[in-house]
Design an enzyme around this catalytic site. Structure first.
Site, mmCIF file in Angstrom:
data_model
loop_
_atom_site.group_PDB
_atom_site.id
_atom_site.type_symbol
_atom_site.label_atom_id
_atom_site.label_comp_id
_atom_site.label_asym_id
_atom_site.label_seq_id
_atom_site.Cartn_x
_atom_site.Cartn_y
_atom_site.Cartn_z
ATOM 1 N N ASP A 31 -5.470 0.148 5.787
ATOM 2 C CA ASP A 31 -4.162 0.804 5.773
ATOM 3 C C ASP A 31 -3.957 1.594 4.489
ATOM 4 O OD1 ASP A 31 -1.775 1.509 6.884
ATOM 5 O OD2 ASP A 31 -0.843 -0.454 6.745
ATOM 6 N N THR A 75 -3.176 5.683 4.425
ATOM 7 C CA THR A 75 -1.862 6.079 3.906
ATOM 8 C C THR A 75 -1.990 6.928 2.646
ATOM 9 O OG1 THR A 75 -1.054 3.962 4.757
ATOM 10 C CG2 THR A 75 0.441 5.197 3.361
ATOM 11 N N LYS A 109 0.833 -1.214 0.000
ATOM 12 C CA LYS A 109 0.000 0.000 0.000
ATOM 13 C C LYS A 109 0.865 1.260 0.000
ATOM 14 C CE LYS A 109 0.773 0.779 4.508
ATOM 15 N NZ LYS A 109 1.578 1.873 5.075
#
Length: 336
Positions: free
Chosen positions: A242, A246, A189
């Protein structure tokens, strides 16, 4: 009360130290950098990279790796990904049989294409390795802002023990057996977050970013499943969760780095401006190599590598993603 050793006194290691100390545990925070140790000792009430947080007085800061590893119930590996192998190798002589080590670093080792848990396992084969990830910026965890993460371990007993040690009213911990999926979601990610930052830097809109994030999780899932991860994990906290934080948060170094690239900064200028390790840059080459190894199509990862390392302009990369051949969204869905 349990004894915890944290290897790595960066923002994430320090934030977890604060959390675990507040949970009533005895925390030893290790750094190899003497200046970092002195700075933490001198500024417990005014942490440079964790504004608004306070480092409790009962957290011991040490330069002695043996002290940080000896007689601990849990060791937390929180050094930046490029230093995980060296730190593990140095720590190995001090690690007892069955020692629980929770890896919270995010990345893939470039030359071996191993996940960081596998890197630690190679250097410390006597340890019981677990992983932890999720939408959890250190800046918020350190100020005890509600956060939810997932811990993966090879046994249910280890996962539940870690869950009990970390969990409190502002830090909710789920458990999972899918260690490889958690690690891949956490690492990959960051590459997509670079692309999200580039989109912001280029001045594109919410539609563009939403599309990028959606196709990004599709790329992560394709590779992750080929490597043995589970789709449920990529739909969960270390996947979509996540990825979302992010790609969108002001705390995200990867998004910030991408933003600067979108504004025309060179990679050298980006590293100087961000002044901390940008894990997505470290992971981008490994992600592309894994895509090629497992024969998985990852066009966003391909374009990010061209921008980072081949001098391609961010605008051209974005255009090339949009004008690719026409596709069906999911090949598994068919008309009657």
């Amino acid at each position: 009360m349990f004894k915890i050793g944290i290897l790595g006194a960066g923002t994430w290691g320090t934030a977890l130290g604060i959390l675990l100390s507040n949970n009533g545990h005895e925390v030893t925070l290790w750094t190899k950098i003497e200046e970092e140790a002195k700075s933490l000792e001198a500024s417990r009430d005014n942490l440079k990279n964790l504004p608004g947080a306070k480092l409790p007085e009962n957290i011991k800061i040490t330069l002695d790796l043996k002290e940080a590893c000896t007689n601990k119930d849990i060791i937390v590996m929180a050094v930046a990904s490029p230093y995980v192998r060296a730190t593990s190798k140095e720590a190995s002589p001090y690690i007892k049989e069955g020692q629980i080590i929770v890896n919270v670093s995010k990345g893939i080792e470039n030359n071996t294409l191993l996940t960081l848990a596998d890197v630690i396992r190679e250097e410390i084969p006597q340890a019981d390795i677990a992983v932890m990830s999720g939408p959890s910026h250190a800046e918020e965890v350190s100020r005890l802002i509600p956060t939810t993460i997932v811990v993966g371990a090879s046994s249910k007993e280890t996962a539940h023990f870690i869950q009990d040690v970390f969990m409190n009213e502002v830090f909710r911990v789920y458990t999972s057996p899918d260690m490889i999926g958690i690690e891949l979601g956490a690492a990959l990610k960051n590459v997509i977050a670079l692309a999200a930052g580039i989109i912001d830097g280029l001045g594109f809109g919410d539609n563009t970013k939403a599309a990028l994030m959606t196709r990004g999780i599709a790329e992560i899932s394709r590779l992750g499943i080929k490597m043995g991860g589970c789709m449920e994990t990529f739909s969960g906290l270390s996947g979509i969760g996540d990825l979302f934080v992010t790609c969108t948060s002001r705390h995200s170094r990867n998004r910030q780095a991408g933003y600067l690239i979108g504004k025309g900064y060179t990679l050298e200028q980006v590293h100087k401006e961000v002044s901390q390790v940008v894990e997505g840059v470290n992971t981008a080459k490994a992600a592309l190599a894994l895509a090629q190894k497992y024969q998985v199509e990852m066009p966003i990862v391909e374009q990010i590598n061209l921008v980072l390392f081949e001098g391609k302009s961010a605008k051209d990369a974005a255009t090339d993603l949009l004008v690719r051949d026409k596709r069906i969204e999911y090949k598994t869905l068919e008309w009657d």
